[in-house]
Design an enzyme around this catalytic site. Sequence first.
Site, PDB file in Angstrom:
ATOM      1  N   GLY A 132       0.845  -1.191   0.000  1.00 48.11           N
ATOM      2  CA  GLY A 132       0.000   0.000   0.000  1.00 48.11           C
ATOM      3  C   GLY A 132       0.874   1.232   0.000  1.00 48.11           C
TER       4      GLY A 132
ATOM      5  N   GLN B 196       3.302  10.181   1.045  1.00 52.56           N
ATOM      6  CA  GLN B 196       4.585   9.469   1.166  1.00 52.56           C
ATOM      7  C   GLN B 196       5.526   9.760  -0.001  1.00 52.56           C
ATOM      8  OE1 GLN B 196       2.677   5.448   2.081  1.00 52.56           O
ATOM      9  NE2 GLN B 196       4.544   5.392   3.304  1.00 52.56           N
TER      10      GLN B 196
ATOM     11  N   CYS C 279       5.624   0.285   7.572  1.00 52.53           N
ATOM     12  CA  CYS C 279       5.401   1.487   6.797  1.00 52.53           C
ATOM     13  C   CYS C 279       6.648   1.796   5.976  1.00 52.53           C
ATOM     14  CB  CYS C 279       5.075   2.659   7.723  1.00 52.53           C
ATOM     15  SG  CYS C 279       4.642   4.180   6.823  1.00 52.53           S
ATOM     16  N   LEU C 280       6.443   2.094   4.711  1.00 57.70           N
ATOM     17  CA  LEU C 280       7.590   2.401   3.841  1.00 57.70           C
ATOM     18  C   LEU C 280       8.317   3.652   4.311  1.00 57.70           C
ATOM     19  CD1 LEU C 280       5.918   1.633   0.383  1.00 57.70           C
ATOM     20  CD2 LEU C 280       7.455   0.155   1.697  1.00 57.70           C
TER      21      LEU C 280
ATOM     22  N   HIS D 154      -4.599   2.010   7.289  1.00 58.41           N
ATOM     23  CA  HIS D 154      -3.222   2.545   7.409  1.00 58.41           C
ATOM     24  C   HIS D 154      -3.025   3.693   6.418  1.00 58.41           C
ATOM     25  CE1 HIS D 154       1.305   1.886   7.772  1.00 58.41           C
ATOM     26  NE2 HIS D 154       1.206   2.603   6.667  1.00 58.41           N
ATOM     27  N   GLU D 155      -3.482   3.482   5.165  1.00 51.80           N
ATOM     28  CA  GLU D 155      -3.282   4.517   4.137  1.00 51.80           C
ATOM     29  C   GLU D 155      -4.144   5.749   4.408  1.00 51.80           C
ATOM     30  OE1 GLU D 155      -0.750   1.698   2.790  1.00 51.80           O
ATOM     31  OE2 GLU D 155      -0.769   3.869   2.663  1.00 51.80           O
TER      32      GLU D 155
ATOM     33  N   HIS E 178      -2.579   8.063   6.759  1.00 43.53           N
ATOM     34  CA  HIS E 178      -1.552   8.930   6.162  1.00 43.53           C
ATOM     35  C   HIS E 178      -2.173  10.212   5.616  1.00 43.53           C
ATOM     36  CE1 HIS E 178       2.266   6.820   6.304  1.00 43.53           C
ATOM     37  NE2 HIS E 178       1.761   5.731   5.756  1.00 43.53           N
TER      38      HIS E 178
HETATM   39  O1  LIG Z   1       3.859   2.488   4.120  1.00 43.97           O
HETATM   40  C1  LIG Z   1       3.019   1.887   3.519  1.00 43.97           C
HETATM   41  N1  LIG Z   1       1.831   2.414   3.294  1.00 43.97           N
HETATM   42  O2  LIG Z   1       1.585   3.665   3.763  1.00 43.97           O
HETATM   43  N2  LIG Z   1       3.207   0.602   3.088  1.00 43.97           N
HETATM   44  C2  LIG Z   1       2.987  -0.490   3.983  1.00 43.97           C
HETATM   45  C3  LIG Z   1       1.506  -0.835   3.943  1.00 43.97           C
HETATM   46  C4  LIG Z   1       0.989  -1.710   5.057  1.00 43.97           C
HETATM   47  C5  LIG Z   1      -0.124  -1.304   5.737  1.00 43.97           C
HETATM   48  C6  LIG Z   1      -0.657  -2.077   6.765  1.00 43.97           C
HETATM   49  C7  LIG Z   1      -0.077  -3.309   7.100  1.00 43.97           C
HETATM   50  C8  LIG Z   1       1.059  -3.739   6.401  1.00 43.97           C
HETATM   51  C9  LIG Z   1       1.593  -2.943   5.374  1.00 43.97           C
HETATM   52  C10 LIG Z   1       3.839  -1.660   3.469  1.00 43.97           C
HETATM   53  O3  LIG Z   1       4.565  -2.233   4.263  1.00 43.97           O
HETATM   54  O4  LIG Z   1       3.762  -1.928   2.262  1.00 43.97           O
HETATM   55 ZN   LIG Z   2       2.624   3.812   5.668  1.00 41.56          ZN
END
Ligand SMILES: O=C(NO)N[C@@H](Cc1ccccc1)C(=O)O
Ligand SMILES: [Zn+2]
Length: 157
Positions: free
Chosen positions: A47, A52, A100-101, A142-143, A146
């Site tokens: 996601g 971001q 989270c990325l 989660h998104e 953000h």
């Molecule tokens: O940072 C982001 N999205 O904002 N990406 C997360 C999304 C996510 C959300 C919830 C549980 C697991 C993963 C990711 O690790 O790909």
């Molecule tokens: Zn995130």
Amino acid sequence: TRILPIAAADEPILHQPARAVTDLSDPAIQRLLDDMLATLQAANGVGIAAPQVFAPLRIIIAASRPNPRYPDAPLMEPVVMVNPQILWQSAETCTGWEGCLSVPGLRSPLARSARLRVRYLTRRGDSVEADYEGFIARIIQHECDHLDGILFVERVE
Ligand SMILES: O=C(NO)N[C@@H](Cc1ccccc1)C(=O)O
Ligand SMILES: [Zn+2]
């Protein structure tokens, strides 16, 4: 299509609310959607939210698929949601691991609503209402956080 830099957790843009998209026909918006998807896939993400990639707009992509970071993630067709609104979410929660990325290397269990109903615009501007549950509902919550300047780490007890 470009792979965009991903904002780290200390970036102000991740701590402020994003603005609604008003002109989906703007070629810059359509290009941003393509770039967000490419960036997400390059990062093995499931996601991503526009803030971001330093775009303060209410756009998210949920794209769960089994990958090295989430081996048991369900497979889904990536869904672009413009101006998403959570119309309803279950009081019932489930706890699962999140990452989270923008917060590389950190994972934490977090309780989220087990089910939700969301209304959004597709990238072509059609209004859709859809129900989600489980890991995909988690990603959407989660998104959407953000878009309101909330990081998952702020919700961890
Ligand atoms: O940072 C982001 N999205 O904002 N990406 C997360 C999304 C996510 C959300 C919830 C549980 C697991 C993963 C990711 O690790 O790909
Ligand atoms: Zn995130």
